[in-house]
Design a protein around this motif. Structure first.
Motif, short mmCIF file in Angstrom:
data_model
loop_
_atom_site.label_atom_id
_atom_site.label_comp_id
_atom_site.label_asym_id
_atom_site.label_seq_id
_atom_site.Cartn_x
_atom_site.Cartn_y
_atom_site.Cartn_z
N ASP A 235 77.13 26.01 14.75
CA ASP A 235 78.47 26.07 14.17
C ASP A 235 78.48 26.85 12.86
O ASP A 235 79.38 27.67 12.61
N ASN B 111 82.01 28.10 11.75
CA ASN B 111 82.78 26.86 11.87
C ASN B 111 82.14 25.78 11.00
O ASN B 111 81.46 24.86 11.48
N GLU C 42 83.43 23.36 9.07
CA GLU C 42 83.94 21.99 9.13
C GLU C 42 83.29 21.22 10.27
O GLU C 42 82.86 20.08 10.10
N ARG C 43 83.23 21.83 11.45
CA ARG C 43 82.60 21.15 12.58
C ARG C 43 81.11 20.98 12.33
O ARG C 43 80.51 19.98 12.73
N ASP D 70 80.72 17.92 10.32
CA ASP D 70 80.88 16.74 11.17
C ASP D 70 79.60 16.43 11.93
O ASP D 70 79.15 15.28 11.98
N ARG D 71 79.04 17.45 12.55
CA ARG D 71 77.86 17.24 13.37
C ARG D 71 76.65 16.85 12.53
O ARG D 71 75.84 16.02 12.93
#
Length: 653
Positions: free
Chosen positions: A519, A524, A526-527, A530-531
């Motif tokens: 990501d 990406n 933000e993702r 999260d991960r």
């Protein structure tokens, strides 16, 4: 009395830091490498140099792991050594640390010809992290210090060309999948240590290769090499031709005349003898020469600036004197890789010994005088004859085994049934790291671990990737397959493999971390955050104890997670990750720096400054890194304290 050449075991006791555990996270990103230039600069370079600079740069460090578990607490520790000695020279070799020649003593004069580091202190200079300074190191693989800097090599006694004993070192270079060997011997009565090197390409395809022999010598020297021009490369990442010995009114052949760290790659005319020497004010010192295959010669200086002096202290004990490096390599510069044809080899002979010559005076006259003294001490024809005599011995099977390296070469030889006379990679060297891959090779499946633990090492070469693709699609198989696909540049397929594995995997955090990196690489963030957060949660629930492997995994993943969360402004989540790190991890210098950055992100600049004032040492600070200085400038306008100043380039105008 004539002393017959001998090889014997010895134990050195040095103040030494522990290497600690390797980082268990696969290095999906290529680590910061300073030896790169802007592609536009290649337009003005000689055609061969430009082509080799652009030839097969590393895509990643895989399958090698990062070594970042070391610290800076030094205690007396025993280090295994092998000593080669005749009546003139005594060479001390460290087979467990890349085969480093730690010392080369000229017995008639009592002079140490190298810079001998009085401590063992790893620092973040190798391609994969841990490296240490001093002596003669053997760099194979790709631009930079070899991943084998702090790794064991195989070692054995072998008959030398003159009938005496020779020390053979050999290993498998995992970056390029190439076996190599280094043969060291001292002919009776010789003032020179001979070193025969061979790199073999057993594959049916060409392979890029790289070699630089890196020799540390005291910096209070004048460095001589038979050239009137050099390619200058500094931390500004510009490669330009400069005159030798002087440019900008400064004689750069004296290392202490350079204010900033720099490389000087000497432009030696074809047909001229290859050599480089470092001589003190009285004309005494070391010379290295070789057969012509080893084409390049280089001087590296740390410079007299604050950052260069700080690095010198960092790598040894303050007050023990600085060093510079003289080097010899396959290409003109270290930015280049050489094409090694299918089923072929490269070999050459090097010689290291004392040289007495006049260092002062007009450059051409100094070089002529040094070359006359070198020819008298070791005629070029004699070196060529020694190389011719060594070549048949390169295939001689080793006798008494003196040290053991890794089992990766044995695994490759088993897979391909290669015959590599002179460098046996025996099955009895296979170990725990190779076991699952041996099972894949023989049974066609990748075994699930018997107990919950961080995943083992990944192999990424095409043949292993093909085997993973045809093996039963278990979660661990898909994890390793995704890493191999990522290395091959098939990032979309790597993501699909990791996502498939998530559906059934009992251990989620290794897969989530890989997907988080993907990501980040695709923008990406933000993702990715999260991960990373989910991965760290899963790891904290899964870890079984405070053992070395779990602690290393928690530290590595925690560091990446905090950085990912801070990058998208999630300071509260980053603080929560910080709290769940092991207390001993939070006390390490790297994490003290992270804590200061976290405090700064939380708007607590004064508390961040207090972290600096309390003092910390980031053991794995990277060469050329400026993270400490950048963070310091965010929290205060005060000048950067000297003990935090590792800057290696001139200030930007």
């Amino acid at each position: 009395m004539v002393i017959v050449t001998t090889i014997r075991r010895e134990v050195l006791t040095l103040p030494a830091a522990e290497l600690g555990p390797d980082n268990p996270l696969p290095p999906l990103r290529l680590l910061h490498e300073v030896h790169r230039i802007d592609d536009r600069d290649r337009e003005d370079l000689p055609r061969e140099m430009a082509r080799q600079i652009g030839y097969e740069r590393l895509r990643s460090l895989l399958p090698v792991r990062v070594r970042d578990g070391y610290g800076r607490t030094r205690e007396p520790r025993e280090i295994d050594a092998l000593v080669i000695e005749n009546d003139r020279l005594k060479a001390t070799v460290l087979p467990g640390l890349g085969g480093r020649v730690a010392s080369l003593l000229h017995k008639p004069t009592g002079r140490e010809l190298l810079y001998r580091n009085p401590v063992f202190q790893p620092a973040n200079f190798a391609l994969n992290g841990a490296w240490f300074s001093g002596g003669i190191e053997w760099n194979i693989g790709a631009t930079g210090h070899t991943p084998l800097s702090c790794a064991p090599l195989h070692a054995a006694r072998v008959p030398a060309p003159d009938g005496g004993d020779m020390l053979r070192l050999w290993e498998w270079d995992r970056l390029r999948d190439l076996p190599f060997q280094i043969d060291l011997w001292l002919p009776d009565g010789s003032d020179f240590l001979y070193v025969g090197v061979r790199i073999r390409n057993p594959h049916e395809r060409p392979v890029p290769t790289y070699w630089w022999s890196n020799i540390a010598v005291p910096e209070e020297r004048r460095v001589l090499a038979p050239a009137d021009e050099a390619w200058h490369f500094g931390y500004e990442r510009r490669l330009r031709r400069v005159p030798v010995p002087s440019y900008d009114g400064i004689d750069r052949t004296y290392p202490l005349n350079s204010p900033y760290a720099a490389d000087y790659f000497y432009e030696i005319d074809d047909g001229r003898r290859r050599w480089i020497a470092a001589l003190d004010a009285d004309g005494h010192g070391l010379v290295q020469t070789s057969t012509d295959v080893l084409r390049g010669r280089k001087l590296f200086v740390w410079g007299t600036g604050a950052g260069g002096r700080r690095w010198q202290e960092w790598l040894t004990e303050p007050g023990t004197g600085g060093y510079c490096e003289i080097q010899a390599g396959l290409a003109r510069t270290q930015l280049e890789h050489v094409r090694l044809e299918p089923e072929s080899e490269l070999s050459w002979l090097e010689a290291y010994g004392p040289l007495d010559a006049r260092p002062e005076g007009e450059w051409a006259a100094v070089l002529r005088g040094a070359e006359v003294r070198l020819e008298a001490a070791l005629p070029r024809a004699e070196l060529e004859a020694a190389y011719a005599a060594w070549k048949p011995c390169a295939d001689t099977e080793p006798g008494e085994v003196l040290a053991a390296g890794s089992g990766w070469g044995a695994l490759e030889v088993l897979r391909a049934d290669w015959k590599l006379p002179g460098t046996p990679f025996d099955e009895d060297t296979l170990g725990e790291a190779q076991e699952p891959w041996l099972h894949l090779l023989r049974a066609g499946s990748f075994p699930e671990p018997r107990r919950v633990r961080p995943p083992g090492q990944t192999l990424v070469a095409t043949h292993w990737r093909d085997m993973l693709e045809t093996a039963p699609a278990t979660p661990l198989t898909e994890y390793h397959l995704g890493v191999a696909q990522w290395h091959a540049g098939d990032r979309a397929q790597a993501v699909r493999s990791w996502e498939r594995a998530l559906e059934l995997a009992p251990s989620l955090w290794p897969l989530l971390r890989c997907l988080a990196v993907a990501d980040q690489e695709s923008g990406n963030h933000e993702r990715a955050a999260d991960r990373y957060a989910d991965a760290f949660d899963d790891l904290c629930h899964e870890r079984r104890d405070n053992g070395e492997s779990w602690t290393a995994a928690t530290a590595a993943l925690g560091r990446e997670t905090i950085e990912a969360l801070l990058a998208v402004g999630r300071t509260a989540q980053a603080r929560d990750v910080w709290r769940r790190l092991h207390p001993a991890t939070r006390e390490r210098g790297r994490f003290r720096l992270i804590e200061a950055g976290l405090l700064c992100a939380e708007g607590r600049a004064e508390e961040a400054l207090d972290v600096f004032r309390a003092g910390f040492e980031v053991a794995d600070l990277r060469e050329g890194a400026e993270a400490i200085g950048r963070l310091w400038s965010r929290v205060t306008d005060e000048p950067l304290p000297a003990h935090y100043d590792f800057r290696m380039r001139p200030p930007e105008s």
